[in-house]
Design a protein around this motif. Structure first.
Motif, PDB file in Angstrom:
ATOM      1  N   HIS A   1      42.310  54.089  44.805  1.00  0.00           N
ATOM      2  CA  HIS A   1      42.168  55.358  44.414  1.00  0.00           C
ATOM      3  C   HIS A   1      41.564  55.154  42.813  1.00  0.00           C
TER       4      HIS A   1
ATOM      5  N   LYS B   1      38.039  53.974  43.358  1.00  0.00           N
ATOM      6  CA  LYS B   1      37.158  55.185  43.656  1.00  0.00           C
ATOM      7  C   LYS B   1      37.016  56.150  42.476  1.00  0.00           C
ATOM      8  N   VAL B   2      37.954  56.298  41.710  1.00  0.00           N
ATOM      9  CA  VAL B   2      37.433  57.172  40.584  1.00  0.00           C
ATOM     10  C   VAL B   2      36.692  56.436  39.514  1.00  0.00           C
TER      11      VAL B   2
ATOM     12  N   PRO C   1      32.282  60.003  42.416  1.00  0.00           N
ATOM     13  CA  PRO C   1      31.704  60.523  43.624  1.00  0.00           C
ATOM     14  C   PRO C   1      30.158  60.726  43.596  1.00  0.00           C
TER      15      PRO C   1
ATOM     16  N   LEU D   1      28.958  64.357  49.032  1.00  0.00           N
ATOM     17  CA  LEU D   1      29.948  65.013  48.951  1.00  0.00           C
ATOM     18  C   LEU D   1      29.727  66.734  49.358  1.00  0.00           C
TER      19      LEU D   1
ATOM     20  N   GLU E   1      35.155  68.341  49.183  1.00  0.00           N
ATOM     21  CA  GLU E   1      35.491  66.884  48.553  1.00  0.00           C
ATOM     22  C   GLU E   1      35.144  66.958  46.982  1.00  0.00           C
ATOM     23  N   ALA E   2      34.223  67.704  46.653  1.00  0.00           N
ATOM     24  CA  ALA E   2      33.788  67.812  45.015  1.00  0.00           C
ATOM     25  C   ALA E   2      34.903  68.470  44.420  1.00  0.00           C
TER      26      ALA E   2
ATOM     27  N   HIS F   1      37.966  66.553  43.756  1.00  0.00           N
ATOM     28  CA  HIS F   1      37.765  65.529  42.836  1.00  0.00           C
ATOM     29  C   HIS F   1      38.000  66.364  41.405  1.00  0.00           C
TER      30      HIS F   1
ATOM     31  N   GLN G   1      41.648  66.832  40.876  1.00  0.00           N
ATOM     32  CA  GLN G   1      42.226  65.635  40.441  1.00  0.00           C
ATOM     33  C   GLN G   1      42.121  65.427  38.840  1.00  0.00           C
TER      34      GLN G   1
ATOM     35  N   ASP H   1      31.188  65.112  34.880  1.00  0.00           N
ATOM     36  CA  ASP H   1      31.320  63.915  35.626  1.00  0.00           C
ATOM     37  C   ASP H   1      30.019  63.466  36.132  1.00  0.00           C
TER      38      ASP H   1
END
Length: 458
Positions: free
Chosen positions: A95, A98-99, A103, A108, A112-113, A116, A119, A203
């Protein structure tokens, strides 16, 4: 006499069985005599207590991970436990990588976005109750229609059409006996989406926030119904008279203007009963909110909600008396008592009052006292208006006492909502106008028999 069963040879590993007393039908638990007499009796259980992270089984984020299982032998239970711990650690590393990669907006979806973005809100320390509210908005109103749409295809017209469709489903909700939504709900959903999309812009997932400038209808803010000082006093007189067990809570609510989550999560360590000084810290667990019908410790609502203040002597005396009652309850409960957090308002066993139970108790008291009903949260508004009416506080004082982020919010609620102060100001304005003679009021005229007017004073 059989000796008690030995504990597991390895951390987190225990042996259990399902044997029960034939008379009471209660399970023996660790006291089962067969556990000590027969080493093969029962089953080996293992459990690991891990912190927040990704669950390797579901791929979802959890605030606390508790993998567990059973095995035929203690050694196998130990190995299974260690394997589960290693899987969680590997999931944490994957994880984190991945971060770090970030993304890919080309692949995406909206689902999924936004996951993110959620999170990112968790990492920022957003309150758990707020995160649950965000996820509820997404699951109910956004993801069913837009979840599979590529995030790069999400634009203002698509969002606007989605918002417009939310109230149109009210007929379906009524047929399913579900709560309908209003303009207020649509606006709340929009705020959630706009906040999460801002995280994606930060991001670099999307170049701009399509949720900004949509012109979503803002619900009209209703004037909160409040009690004046006389009614608030009548309520406190009634709880004194019936010696209500939450008497000190009502004093604190009207005196400090606290939110329900603040006085339900209030702890003895937050207040000095001799001076009356109290402080609500900005830390996890400082408040008690309701999440999916269950009480959950949480942070204060905003940064400004973490504040200090002083309560009156009457409130201090009510809290001191409540403290003595709580100590007596603890002595009566004995080993059953459990209040390690030091909550002020607890049940007979030391558990904190459920916030919804506090609301129900309040409604019952207001009905029995035969007072005009206002929602429980409006005791906070009443505290503010009473302070303003009495002339002992101004907007700055009220804003600071209630923990508002700025006086702008305070003025939105309370300007024009203090009848006592407004009446005094009106009389002062009238007295400031110089008059050389007393006000002259012409006589009242009524219609005569001939259709004309006759004077009521002759």
């Amino acid at each position: 006499m059989t000796s008690p069963p030995k504990k597991g040879r390895f951390p987190g590993v225990t042996r259990r069985c399902g044997c029960a007393d034939p008379d009471t039908r209660k399970k023996y638990g660790p006291a089962c005599p067969k556990l000590a007499a027969n080493p093969r009796h029962g089953t080996w259980h293992w459990r690991a207590e891990l912190g927040a992270g990704i669950d390797p089984q579901t791929g979802e984020w959890k605030e606390r991970r508790r993998p567990s299982g059973t095995a035929e032998t203690a050694t196998k239970a130990r190995d299974d436990r260690q394997k589960a711990i290693e899987e969680c650690r590997e999931a944490d590393v994957a994880h984190a990588e991945k971060v770090a990669r970030g993304p890919d907006p080309e692949v995406l979806t909206v689902r999924e976005a936004l996951a993110h973005a959620m999170q990112a809100k968790k990492v920022q320390g957003k309150a758990h109750g707020t995160l649950v509210l965000y996820q509820g908005h997404l699951d109910s109103h956004i993801l069913p229609d837009l979840g599979d749409l590529p995030i790069t295809a999400l634009d203002a017209p698509t969002l606007r059409a989605c918002y417009a469709a939310i109230p149109s489903k009210n007929e379906i909700r009524r047929a399913a006996k579900k709560q309908t939504v209003s303009t207020t709900t649509v606006h709340a959903v929009h705020r959630t989406v706009r906040a999460l999309l801002s995280e994606l812009v930060r991001d670099g997932v999307i170049p701009y926030n399509p949720g900004k400038g949509l012109g979503v209808e803002t619900p009209r803010r209703k004037r909160p119904k409040t009690w004046d000082a006389k009614t608030a006093g009548a309520f406190l007189d009634y709880v004194d008279q019936c010696d209500d067990e939450l008497r000190a809570l009502w004093y604190l609510a009207l005196d400090a203007g606290s939110r329900r989550c603040e006085y339900c999560g209030f702890r003895w360590s937050y207040i000095d009963l001799e001076t009356g000084h109290f402080e609500i810290p900005q830390e996890p667990g400082a408040t008690l909110v309701v999440v999916k019908s269950k009480p959950e410790p949480s942070r204060p609502k905003t940064e400004g909600s973490a504040r200090a203040g002083v309560v009156s002597e009457a409130t201090r005396e009510a809290l001191k008396r409540h403290r003595r009652v709580q100590v007596a309850q603890q002595l009566t409960a004995g080993e059953v008592w459990s209040n390690p957090e030091g909550y002020v308002f607890t049940r007979a066993d030391g558990s904190p009052w459920h916030p919804e139970a506090v609301s129900r108790r309040y409604r019952t008291l207001v009905r029995r006292a035969k007072l005009p009903y206002i929602p429980l949260k409006n005791l906070r508004h009443s505290s503010a208006t009473i302070g303003l009416d009495a002339g002992v506080e101004d907007m700055e004082d009220v804003s600071r006492r209630l923990g508002h982020s700025s006086t702008t919010i305070t003025r939105m609620f309370y300007v024009g909502h203090t009848p006592g102060r407004a009446a005094a100001q009106s009389e002062a304005r009238s007295a400031a106008i110089p008059r050389h003679a007393p006000p002259h009021h012409p006589p009242h005229h009524t219609a005569g028999d001939d259709g004309g007017t006759v004077s009521a004073i002759k």
